[in-house]
Motif scaffolding. Structure first.
Motif, PDB file in Angstrom:
ATOM      1  N   GLN A 346      -5.517   2.607  -4.188  1.00  0.00           N
ATOM      2  CA  GLN A 346      -5.645   2.280  -2.761  1.00  0.00           C
ATOM      3  C   GLN A 346      -6.350   0.938  -2.568  1.00  0.00           C
ATOM      4  O   GLN A 346      -5.975   0.140  -1.694  1.00  0.00           O
ATOM      5  CB  GLN A 346      -6.375   3.406  -2.039  1.00  0.00           C
ATOM      6  CG  GLN A 346      -5.543   4.687  -2.030  1.00  0.00           C
ATOM      7  CD  GLN A 346      -6.286   5.889  -1.503  1.00  0.00           C
ATOM      8  OE1 GLN A 346      -7.449   5.797  -1.101  1.00  0.00           O
ATOM      9  NE2 GLN A 346      -5.630   7.038  -1.499  1.00  0.00           N
ATOM     10  N   ARG A 391       0.928  -2.946   6.687  1.00  0.00           N
ATOM     11  CA  ARG A 391       1.064  -1.565   6.225  1.00  0.00           C
ATOM     12  C   ARG A 391       0.153  -1.292   5.021  1.00  0.00           C
ATOM     13  O   ARG A 391      -0.465  -0.228   4.912  1.00  0.00           O
ATOM     14  CB  ARG A 391       2.528  -1.341   5.855  1.00  0.00           C
ATOM     15  CG  ARG A 391       2.913   0.091   5.900  1.00  0.00           C
ATOM     16  CD  ARG A 391       4.393   0.245   6.181  1.00  0.00           C
ATOM     17  NE  ARG A 391       4.710   1.654   6.216  1.00  0.00           N
ATOM     18  CZ  ARG A 391       5.933   2.131   6.363  1.00  0.00           C
ATOM     19  NH1 ARG A 391       6.960   1.308   6.506  1.00  0.00           N
ATOM     20  NH2 ARG A 391       6.141   3.424   6.377  1.00  0.00           N
ATOM     21  N   GLN A 395      -2.304   1.547   5.897  1.00  0.00           N
ATOM     22  CA  GLN A 395      -1.805   2.836   5.401  1.00  0.00           C
ATOM     23  C   GLN A 395      -2.016   3.014   3.907  1.00  0.00           C
ATOM     24  O   GLN A 395      -1.386   3.849   3.276  1.00  0.00           O
ATOM     25  CB  GLN A 395      -0.320   2.977   5.734  1.00  0.00           C
ATOM     26  CG  GLN A 395      -0.045   2.988   7.234  1.00  0.00           C
ATOM     27  CD  GLN A 395       1.441   3.081   7.560  1.00  0.00           C
ATOM     28  OE1 GLN A 395       2.209   3.731   6.858  1.00  0.00           O
ATOM     29  NE2 GLN A 395       1.842   2.412   8.620  1.00  0.00           N
ATOM     30  N   GLN A 398      -2.492   6.412   2.525  1.00  0.00           N
ATOM     31  CA  GLN A 398      -1.383   7.376   2.577  1.00  0.00           C
ATOM     32  C   GLN A 398      -0.361   7.182   1.455  1.00  0.00           C
ATOM     33  O   GLN A 398       0.516   8.021   1.285  1.00  0.00           O
ATOM     34  CB  GLN A 398      -0.643   7.253   3.922  1.00  0.00           C
ATOM     35  CG  GLN A 398      -1.346   7.985   5.069  1.00  0.00           C
ATOM     36  CD  GLN A 398      -2.220   7.040   5.884  1.00  0.00           C
ATOM     37  OE1 GLN A 398      -1.732   6.128   6.520  1.00  0.00           O
ATOM     38  NE2 GLN A 398      -3.525   7.272   5.844  1.00  0.00           N
ATOM     39  N   ALA A 399      -0.452   6.096   0.723  1.00  0.00           N
ATOM     40  CA  ALA A 399       0.540   5.844  -0.325  1.00  0.00           C
ATOM     41  C   ALA A 399       0.200   6.683  -1.552  1.00  0.00           C
ATOM     42  O   ALA A 399      -0.922   6.637  -2.050  1.00  0.00           O
ATOM     43  CB  ALA A 399       0.560   4.367  -0.696  1.00  0.00           C
ATOM     44  N   GLY A 400       1.166   7.454  -2.012  1.00  0.00           N
ATOM     45  CA  GLY A 400       0.910   8.299  -3.168  1.00  0.00           C
ATOM     46  C   GLY A 400       1.278   7.641  -4.483  1.00  0.00           C
ATOM     47  O   GLY A 400       0.736   8.002  -5.530  1.00  0.00           O
ATOM     48  N   SER A 401       2.187   6.692  -4.440  1.00  0.00           N
ATOM     49  CA  SER A 401       2.660   6.088  -5.678  1.00  0.00           C
ATOM     50  C   SER A 401       3.274   4.734  -5.357  1.00  0.00           C
ATOM     51  O   SER A 401       3.486   4.390  -4.189  1.00  0.00           O
ATOM     52  CB  SER A 401       3.722   6.960  -6.334  1.00  0.00           C
ATOM     53  OG  SER A 401       4.912   6.899  -5.557  1.00  0.00           O
ATOM     54  N   GLN A 403       6.271   4.038  -5.783  1.00  0.00           N
ATOM     55  CA  GLN A 403       7.576   4.252  -5.158  1.00  0.00           C
ATOM     56  C   GLN A 403       7.454   4.237  -3.639  1.00  0.00           C
ATOM     57  O   GLN A 403       8.315   3.694  -2.936  1.00  0.00           O
ATOM     58  CB  GLN A 403       8.208   5.562  -5.652  1.00  0.00           C
ATOM     59  CG  GLN A 403       8.632   5.519  -7.123  1.00  0.00           C
ATOM     60  CD  GLN A 403       9.408   4.254  -7.502  1.00  0.00           C
ATOM     61  OE1 GLN A 403      10.364   3.870  -6.828  1.00  0.00           O
ATOM     62  NE2 GLN A 403       8.970   3.554  -8.550  1.00  0.00           N
ATOM     63  N   ASP A 404       6.371   4.815  -3.111  1.00  0.00           N
ATOM     64  CA  ASP A 404       6.141   4.747  -1.665  1.00  0.00           C
ATOM     65  C   ASP A 404       6.049   3.293  -1.209  1.00  0.00           C
ATOM     66  O   ASP A 404       6.618   2.915  -0.180  1.00  0.00           O
ATOM     67  CB  ASP A 404       4.830   5.458  -1.294  1.00  0.00           C
ATOM     68  CG  ASP A 404       4.889   6.952  -1.537  1.00  0.00           C
ATOM     69  OD1 ASP A 404       6.004   7.477  -1.694  1.00  0.00           O
ATOM     70  OD2 ASP A 404       3.816   7.585  -1.574  1.00  0.00           O
ATOM     71  N   VAL A 405       5.328   2.511  -1.974  1.00  0.00           N
ATOM     72  CA  VAL A 405       5.116   1.116  -1.578  1.00  0.00           C
ATOM     73  C   VAL A 405       6.430   0.341  -1.624  1.00  0.00           C
ATOM     74  O   VAL A 405       6.721  -0.468  -0.733  1.00  0.00           O
ATOM     75  CB  VAL A 405       4.047   0.462  -2.479  1.00  0.00           C
ATOM     76  CG1 VAL A 405       3.867  -1.006  -2.115  1.00  0.00           C
ATOM     77  CG2 VAL A 405       2.730   1.219  -2.372  1.00  0.00           C
ATOM     78  N   THR A 407       9.287   1.467  -1.065  1.00  0.00           N
ATOM     79  CA  THR A 407      10.008   1.838   0.151  1.00  0.00           C
ATOM     80  C   THR A 407       9.546   0.979   1.330  1.00  0.00           C
ATOM     81  O   THR A 407      10.359   0.550   2.159  1.00  0.00           O
ATOM     82  CB  THR A 407       9.767   3.332   0.468  1.00  0.00           C
ATOM     83  OG1 THR A 407      10.038   4.089  -0.698  1.00  0.00           O
ATOM     84  CG2 THR A 407      10.646   3.805   1.605  1.00  0.00           C
ATOM     85  N   TRP A 408       8.242   0.739   1.379  1.00  0.00           N
ATOM     86  CA  TRP A 408       7.723  -0.103   2.468  1.00  0.00           C
ATOM     87  C   TRP A 408       8.285  -1.531   2.351  1.00  0.00           C
ATOM     88  O   TRP A 408       8.611  -2.155   3.356  1.00  0.00           O
ATOM     89  CB  TRP A 408       6.198  -0.179   2.420  1.00  0.00           C
ATOM     90  CG  TRP A 408       5.497   1.117   2.630  1.00  0.00           C
ATOM     91  CD1 TRP A 408       6.057   2.320   2.972  1.00  0.00           C
ATOM     92  CD2 TRP A 408       4.092   1.350   2.510  1.00  0.00           C
ATOM     93  NE1 TRP A 408       5.084   3.282   3.068  1.00  0.00           N
ATOM     94  CE2 TRP A 408       3.868   2.718   2.790  1.00  0.00           C
ATOM     95  CE3 TRP A 408       2.997   0.553   2.199  1.00  0.00           C
ATOM     96  CZ2 TRP A 408       2.607   3.290   2.768  1.00  0.00           C
ATOM     97  CZ3 TRP A 408       1.727   1.106   2.186  1.00  0.00           C
ATOM     98  CH2 TRP A 408       1.536   2.470   2.458  1.00  0.00           C
TER      99      TRP A 408
END
Lengths: 411, 411
Positions: A346, A391, A395, A398-401, A403-405, A407-408
């Motif tokens: 984070q 973001r 946020q 809230q990012a778990g991995s 891969q989430d990032v 996506t952003w």
């Protein structure tokens, strides 16, 4: 020896008197010297023997002011001692990823080191459309070893204290505090904005109290959290690559700070390059190839770092009491390690957000975006970069991995 | 002068040679000297003139080992330099809450300071059923001034760096790292448990991975977050009180650490006293009076600290750029301050949890609970304290205010 700034013409004479250079040069009568420093701080000389170009070194000299501004911005020459110490420290941990230091001269604020002849700066190589399969593995290895071995997870408290003192780097940290964490957000005169960038995109960064509070937290973390010895400026201009090798250079900003700072700066530079590529040749096959590589590499840098850092940590604590003390239930040590890595992740995202903002709004740009000729195309890359930064800052918890990032980034 | 440990008989001769003592004593021929150090580290001598007891000082001397253990546990005498520097630093900020230092002797690891004749240690006074209306206002003032003025919110980076160096205190920090953050959790031989305390209550602390991870995070914060100059041991045994005055003493653990540590230690000691009072005379009017005072004081300590800290911060930044830079929308500076205070609050609760656990399971107890004669009644206080600690450690991010926490105490 009293400090004086060396000219190209004086370099051969200087080197001739350095014992370590006797082994590197057959003679000093026919050396080619060219000053190539394109950075903001120092002078850099490439030195090679005209008759045998394999005989070659780099000489780097710090002057007591900020080169890009001039003598009106004084800056300690002591930074070269820190850079030299950091180069040696990191090379001891990762000899395959740091140039060798042949000679250091504190009085002259000068270092003579291995010249990486077959390597080029990663940023420029990416702009020319090259990609490198091993960079993620190499940089994640460098980060895992450097960030782990400087930390309280590895060092004794006394060794850590000595290291913190040795790498106290107030003046260069102040540059980061101003240029990364403050000026981009408060509409400083040192900023420069693309005229085609909508004012609204700037205001979303500079006039959002929650975002400004998040940046304040990260600035405070940068200033107070003496976690480990950082490179301090780990962008893709501080990385040199060949097909098979990766080197990290220029650690003059090295100091004890939060782990996520190095990681975040690196990730941000991959993301910035992604937006730049998109603005250069949107939808083109080459740009798409490079963009895919950039996101894959960013993800592999974090994932590889996390995996190797965890391995180093587990190996270090194997069979004994770890950082939290003895693990009575067999699950507590790992629970702490997992919480630790979440925090570093984070933090990294937050620092990545800061780096992206400052490269768009602040004084020091990145060529990936700044060199996009069409202001409107450039503004489109900048707007995308600022949205991602927003973001990352707001946020990141809230990012778990990765891969989430990713996506952003693609959103 | 070469270091030697002074005996009671040698004190008058030593003081006679100290110029500053000429103003404090009419003569040195009839001094009463008694060694009263009940701490674990040092020797403390009360010195007064037999014919005029108003002529009186305290002499405190550090020896190069841990007093409570003996010469087998070496400990730097340099700690007295840190204690003296901290006393002077804090007194410059809050002269009304620190004793005056008359003389410091680094070679002898000795300080001569103001004797607080009309004051007593707060812990003992509370155990005797006394309460003090001004303590919360005084201690919150001390914490606000000390924690603010040592921080990056107030100091320049260069001044902060010098302060961090001056107050580097590795050996005493190591004691805290071991005795507060490690040993109580890993069933260390240095622990001692009330035989009437159910094993299950201990296991809930020592064998809960989430709780161990939370303590690991707080230990890491203690070791890495150089936020401000802390007292480092701010429990109710480091506070002396009279009806109208409150003094803070014994800052030998002073170092640059996270703000929440001082606050949390103090809060925990009020909570520990609350459980102790409940076990001594459950339901009795005196105990209830003291218990109410303890919770009210704990809440007022935090609330008063937060209010005064914020005032100092706002006043410092009034009319200029603040820590985050210029506040372009008029709401960002306050948004950051609010986020900052939330973080300090949550840190404080976490550190309070650590202090409560170590006072029940660890080496160093508090008389409030340890002196409860009946082991079963004592175990009831201990179980309550551990339950609160568990909640402070695991749910600190959910607490919105001290009122939430007081609800947890009473639960």
């Amino acid at each position: 020896m009293e400090f004086r700034r060396l000219t190209e013409a004086e370099i051969p004479g200087y080197l001739q008197d350095v014992p370590a250079m006797q082994a590197r040069f057959s003679d000093f009568d026919d050396l080619d010297v060219s000053e190539v420093g394109d950075g903001n701080l120092n002078f850099v000389f490439l030195v090679s023997h005209r008759r045998d170009p394999q005989q070659t070194v780099v000489v780097k000299q710090a002057v007591p002011y900020l080169r890009v501004v001039g003598q009106s911005w004084p800056l300690t020459r002591h930074r070269m001692d820190i850079e030299t110490a950091a180069l040696r420290h990191f090379r001891a941990l990762c000899p395959q990823h740091l140039p060798e230091v042949f000679h250091a001269d504190s009085d002259m604020s000068l270092v003579v080191m291995e010249r990486l002849r077959d390597h080029r700066i990663l940023r420029g190589a990416l702009l020319d459309g090259h990609t490198f399969d091993s960079v993620a593995a190499h940089l994640s290895t460098f980060m895992a070893h450097s960030l782990f071995h400087g930390s309280d997870l590895y060092l004794t408290p006394a060794a850590k204290r000595d290291a913190v003192k040795r790498f106290t780097n107030v003046e260069l940290c102040k540059i980061t505090e101003d240029l990364i964490f403050t000026h981009p957000y408060d509409d400083s005169p040192t900023n420069s904005y693309n005229p085609a960038l909508p004012r609204d995109a700037i205001d979303r960064i500079q006039r959002n109290p929650l975002l400004r509070a998040a940046v304040g937290e990260l600035k405070y973390a940068f200033m107070t959290r003496a976690e480990t010895l950082l490179h301090g400026d780990l962008h893709v201009g501080s990385v040199m690559v060949s097909e098979k090798e990766t080197y990290v250079i220029d650690p003059e900003f090295a100091f004890y700070g939060p782990m996520g700072f190095d990681i975040g700066i690196l990730l941000a530079n991959f993301f910035l390059a992604w937006y730049g590529q998109g603005a250069r040749a949107p939808g083109g096959a080459d740009a798409t190839h490079t963009q895919d590589w950039l996101l894959r590499t960013a993800a592999q840098c974090w994932d590889g770092f996390a995996q190797q850092f965890m391995q180093l940590w587990q190996a270090h604590e194997h069979g004994g009491a770890g950082f939290i003390g003895r693990d009575l239930d067999g699950a507590s040590a790992q629970a702490y390690r997992d919480a630790f890595m979440r925090q570093v992740f984070q933090d990294s995202l937050g620092f990545a957000g800061c780096e992206m903002v400052r490269r768009v709004l602040g004084l020091a740009k990145v060529a990936d975006i700044a060199d996009v000729a069409d202001p409107v195309a450039r503004a489109s890359a900048e707007t995308g970069a600022l949205r991602l930064a927003e973001r990352l800052l707001l946020q990141r918890h809230q990012a778990g991995s990765m891969q989430d990032v990713l996506t952003w980034v693609r959103a």
